[in-house]
Design a protein around this motif. Sequence first.
Motif, short mmCIF file in Angstrom:
data_model
loop_
_atom_site.label_atom_id
_atom_site.label_comp_id
_atom_site.label_asym_id
_atom_site.label_seq_id
_atom_site.Cartn_x
_atom_site.Cartn_y
_atom_site.Cartn_z
N THR A 146 0.84 -1.18 0.00
CA THR A 146 0.00 0.00 0.00
C THR A 146 0.88 1.24 0.00
O THR A 146 2.07 1.15 -0.33
CB THR A 146 -0.99 -0.04 1.19
OG1 THR A 146 -1.90 1.06 1.09
CG2 THR A 146 -0.27 0.00 2.53
N ARG A 147 0.32 2.38 0.36
CA ARG A 147 1.06 3.64 0.35
C ARG A 147 0.98 4.32 1.71
O ARG A 147 0.15 3.95 2.55
CB ARG A 147 0.52 4.58 -0.74
CG ARG A 147 0.91 4.12 -2.15
CD ARG A 147 0.32 5.00 -3.22
NE ARG A 147 0.79 4.63 -4.55
CZ ARG A 147 1.69 5.30 -5.26
NH1 ARG A 147 2.19 6.43 -4.77
NH2 ARG A 147 2.07 4.89 -6.45
N ILE A 148 1.82 5.31 1.90
CA ILE A 148 1.84 6.00 3.19
C ILE A 148 0.66 6.94 3.34
O ILE A 148 0.34 7.36 4.46
CB ILE A 148 3.15 6.79 3.40
CG1 ILE A 148 3.33 7.82 2.27
CG2 ILE A 148 4.34 5.85 3.49
CD1 ILE A 148 4.39 8.87 2.57
N ALA A 149 -0.02 7.28 2.23
CA ALA A 149 -1.12 8.25 2.30
C ALA A 149 -1.90 8.25 0.99
O ALA A 149 -1.38 7.85 -0.06
CB ALA A 149 -0.59 9.65 2.58
N LEU A 150 -3.13 8.72 1.06
CA LEU A 150 -3.90 8.99 -0.15
C LEU A 150 -3.55 10.37 -0.69
O LEU A 150 -3.30 10.54 -1.88
CB LEU A 150 -5.40 8.92 0.15
CG LEU A 150 -6.01 7.52 0.15
CD1 LEU A 150 -7.37 7.53 0.83
CD2 LEU A 150 -6.14 6.99 -1.28
N THR A 151 -3.57 11.35 0.21
CA THR A 151 -3.13 12.70 -0.11
C THR A 151 -2.03 13.07 0.88
O THR A 151 -1.76 12.34 1.83
CB THR A 151 -4.29 13.70 -0.01
OG1 THR A 151 -4.67 13.84 1.36
CG2 THR A 151 -5.49 13.24 -0.83
N ALA A 178 2.40 9.61 -1.44
CA ALA A 178 0.94 9.57 -1.43
C ALA A 178 0.42 9.08 -2.77
O ALA A 178 1.10 9.20 -3.80
CB ALA A 178 0.39 10.97 -1.14
N ALA A 179 -0.78 8.53 -2.77
CA ALA A 179 -1.36 8.01 -4.01
C ALA A 179 -1.49 9.11 -5.07
O ALA A 179 -1.30 8.86 -6.25
CB ALA A 179 -2.72 7.39 -3.72
N VAL A 180 -1.80 10.34 -4.64
CA VAL A 180 -1.96 11.43 -5.61
C VAL A 180 -0.64 11.77 -6.30
O VAL A 180 -0.63 12.36 -7.38
CB VAL A 180 -2.53 12.70 -4.94
CG1 VAL A 180 -3.95 12.46 -4.46
CG2 VAL A 180 -1.63 13.17 -3.80
N ASP A 181 0.48 11.42 -5.69
CA ASP A 181 1.79 11.73 -6.28
C ASP A 181 2.23 10.69 -7.30
O ASP A 181 3.18 10.93 -8.06
CB ASP A 181 2.85 11.82 -5.18
CG ASP A 181 2.63 13.00 -4.25
OD1 ASP A 181 2.17 14.05 -4.74
OD2 ASP A 181 2.91 12.87 -3.04
N VAL A 182 1.56 9.54 -7.32
CA VAL A 182 1.89 8.42 -8.22
C VAL A 182 3.38 8.08 -8.05
O VAL A 182 3.77 7.51 -7.05
CB VAL A 182 1.52 8.73 -9.68
CG1 VAL A 182 1.65 7.45 -10.52
CG2 VAL A 182 0.08 9.24 -9.76
#
Length: 330
Positions: A146-151, A178-182
């Motif tokens: 997973t990722r450390i954050a969505l935003t 974050a997911a927004v950073d791809v």
Amino acid sequence: MTLIRPLTIGSFTAPNNLLLAPMAGITDSPFRVLCLKGGAGIVCAEMVSAHALHFGSPKSGKMLQVNPKEHPVSMQIFGSDEITIAEAAKNAEAQGADIVDLNAGCPVKKINKAGAGCVLMKDEAKLGRLIEAAVKSVRIPVTLKTRIALTRKELLGARLAKLAENAGAAAVTLHARAAVDVHAGPPNIEALAEACQAVKIPVIGNGGVLDAAAARRFLQAGCAGVMIGRGAVGNPFIFKDIADELEGKPLSAHTPAWRMGVYRDLIRENVSFYGERIGVNRSRKTAGYWIKDFENAAQVRGAFVRMDALADIETLFARTLERLETQKNP
């Protein structure tokens, strides 16, 4: 302290803690075998749809196949309901996977619209149930990526790592963006360190690792391992390079001629695995990573991506390698 060491994930122990990341359209069986030759401790397959497997997709079924040469291998699955996730995990185990990994970090819209990937970070109860379903269905270790954050507004890494641990996951891989950073921007090493402190299971760091210096930062932050994605495309020996540098050993020289030779061998393996048409098409996707850093590289690359026959590609590569050797030894 030795940074490169064996990595234990549940009941399984890999020879080292440098892992190949799952990358759609790239980390197929031929590339995974090549990365193991290049020093990877574990290779992770491109993600497979649990939903597609449930409905008998031949393409997804082939993606789940494990070559005897590619151990240790982690098979990544994605989905949004417990039944198909459990089925997919069982299927991966039956095919010979050493580890099954659940994706909850992919930011691709198509995946997210199906209720999978990073949108699972919004529903932690559901994510926990999916992990538990996979864990209960197999005897091999189950991990979460997973990722450390969505935003960037709220860091979730430590909480998701704890959720994974409580649900029975044997390890968690955190992409430190974050997911927004791809794939853009520097990784958040502090967020990784916080997650490492929050759990007893191994935390594997991922995101922007292109060299030994970056790997060192992840490992010194407390990560049990480092997962490398784009850095391995065009250099599947990056794992050995990083291990050698961190251990103070001399580095191997990777000349354009060496890279072209490795790429030619990979194209041959792709054709052997998929057949000529699909094998050549898949090889084209990463041409920019391989055919570079020499005079007329752009022209060679342009000629290659227009070719459909392996015989023509062999001729192009032979001529290019001959020219590169001549330039090296005038």
